[in-house]
Scaffold this motif. Structure first.
Motif, PDB file in Angstrom:
ATOM      1  N   LEU A 145      48.557  22.630   7.391  1.00 22.20           N
ATOM      2  CA  LEU A 145      47.734  22.512   6.193  1.00 22.20           C
ATOM      3  C   LEU A 145      47.772  21.094   5.643  1.00 22.20           C
ATOM      4  CD1 LEU A 145      48.847  25.780   4.333  1.00 22.20           C
ATOM      5  CD2 LEU A 145      46.762  25.444   5.659  1.00 22.20           C
ATOM      6  N   THR A 146      46.652  20.644   5.116  1.00 18.74           N
ATOM      7  CA  THR A 146      46.593  19.361   4.435  1.00 18.74           C
ATOM      8  C   THR A 146      46.817  19.576   2.941  1.00 18.74           C
ATOM      9  OG1 THR A 146      44.214  19.496   4.022  1.00 18.74           O
ATOM     10  CG2 THR A 146      44.915  18.544   6.132  1.00 18.74           C
ATOM     11  N   LEU A 147      47.013  18.482   2.218  1.00 21.57           N
ATOM     12  CA  LEU A 147      47.137  18.591   0.763  1.00 21.57           C
ATOM     13  C   LEU A 147      45.864  19.180   0.164  1.00 21.57           C
ATOM     14  CD1 LEU A 147      48.915  15.237  -0.189  1.00 21.57           C
ATOM     15  CD2 LEU A 147      49.873  17.536  -0.342  1.00 21.57           C
ATOM     16  N   ALA A 148      44.719  18.830   0.761  1.00 24.53           N
ATOM     17  CA  ALA A 148      43.446  19.375   0.277  1.00 24.53           C
ATOM     18  C   ALA A 148      43.389  20.884   0.481  1.00 24.53           C
ATOM     19  CB  ALA A 148      42.281  18.696   0.987  1.00 24.53           C
ATOM     20  N   ASP A 149      43.898  21.362   1.635  1.00 24.77           N
ATOM     21  CA  ASP A 149      43.926  22.808   1.898  1.00 24.77           C
ATOM     22  C   ASP A 149      44.766  23.531   0.849  1.00 24.77           C
ATOM     23  OD1 ASP A 149      42.412  22.530   4.228  1.00 24.77           O
ATOM     24  OD2 ASP A 149      44.187  22.251   5.479  1.00 24.77           O
ATOM     25  N   VAL A 150      45.948  22.978   0.572  1.00 24.13           N
ATOM     26  CA  VAL A 150      46.859  23.612  -0.387  1.00 24.13           C
ATOM     27  C   VAL A 150      46.274  23.556  -1.793  1.00 24.13           C
ATOM     28  CG1 VAL A 150      49.173  23.547  -1.391  1.00 24.13           C
ATOM     29  CG2 VAL A 150      48.861  23.076   1.041  1.00 24.13           C
ATOM     30  N   SER A 151      45.643  22.438  -2.125  1.00 15.25           N
ATOM     31  CA  SER A 151      45.021  22.306  -3.442  1.00 15.25           C
ATOM     32  C   SER A 151      43.933  23.353  -3.636  1.00 15.25           C
ATOM     33  CB  SER A 151      44.433  20.898  -3.598  1.00 15.25           C
ATOM     34  OG  SER A 151      43.771  20.767  -4.841  1.00 15.25           O
ATOM     35  N   GLU A 152      43.129  23.551  -2.592  1.00 17.34           N
ATOM     36  CA  GLU A 152      42.054  24.544  -2.669  1.00 17.34           C
ATOM     37  C   GLU A 152      42.611  25.957  -2.789  1.00 17.34           C
ATOM     38  OE1 GLU A 152      38.227  26.098  -0.002  1.00 17.34           O
ATOM     39  OE2 GLU A 152      39.329  24.293   0.566  1.00 17.34           O
ATOM     40  N   GLY A 153      43.716  26.221  -2.101  1.00 19.99           N
ATOM     41  CA  GLY A 153      44.280  27.566  -2.095  1.00 19.99           C
ATOM     42  C   GLY A 153      45.092  27.917  -3.326  1.00 19.99           C
TER      43      GLY A 153
END
Length: 201
Positions: free
Chosen positions: A27-35
């Protein structure tokens, strides 16, 4: 005073554990931020230790990563050796974190089968570390640094994760494989069945 010192030491370890948990799941930081709804800047500060973790930040992260809060922060265990395995599904692919402390972690992955494997366009990714896989069922389609391989049940492969790579099903049967990931880049198995791409160039 001693209790406060132990608490401070535990909180200081949360940042590296968050980064390791995130990268182990691809996961990227963007993925985690979205989730989670947590901003990327806040996540970055948490991972770097520039921001102290709080319960309102840790709870959505634990839910996204499908781990207990104790596992996420690395609190002392209760002595029960069993691992609470919680599947994480993304795009139909099921990931199960089998545990592992230190430089190597273990996981199981299930990829849905497809009747037209060549129609799947590989989404190539690369990241630090080294990966060793062992196929349990189905035919695994492995694309590594521009070369394509099939790995059958009972076969294994090992490669440097800094090379662009992608996994997919090589037929209609779902693929199940076990994996060991070394975040430090150290070899996690003695032999690899995937040849060096430079040798076939």
């Amino acid at each position: 005073m001693a209790q406060q010192h132990r608490t401070d030491h535990l909180l200081d370890r949360v940042g590296p554990r968050l980064r390791a948990t995130r990268t182990a799941r691809g996961l990227t930081l963007a993925d985690v931020s979205e989730g989670t709804g947590i901003s990327r800047s806040t996540l970055s500060r948490l991972e770097s230790g520039k921001r102290r973790p709080s319960l309102d930040l840790l709870l959505p992260l634990a839910e996204l990563f499908r781990v207990s809060l104790d596992d996420l922060v690395g609190s002392p265990g209760t002595g029960d050796p069993r691992i609470d395995i919680r599947p994480l599904t993304r795009g139909g692919v099921v990931h199960l974190d089998l545990g592992g402390e230190g430089p190597v972690s273990a996981h199981k992955t299930v990829i849905p089968g497809t009747r037209r494997p060549q129609d799947r366009v590989p989404d190539m990714r690369s990241h630090p570390g080294r990966e060793w896989i062992y196929v349990l069922a189905g035919t695994l389609r492995l694309v590594l640094d521009g070369h394509e391989y099939t790995v059958e049940p009972g076969e294994s492969a090992e490669f440097d994760c800094t090379l662009p790579h992608w996994f997919g099903a090589g037929g209609p049967q779902a693929v199940e494989y076990l994996g060991l990931s070394s975040r430090s880049g150290e070899r996690v198995h003695l032999n690899a069945t995937v040849p060096d791409p430079s040798e076939s160039a």
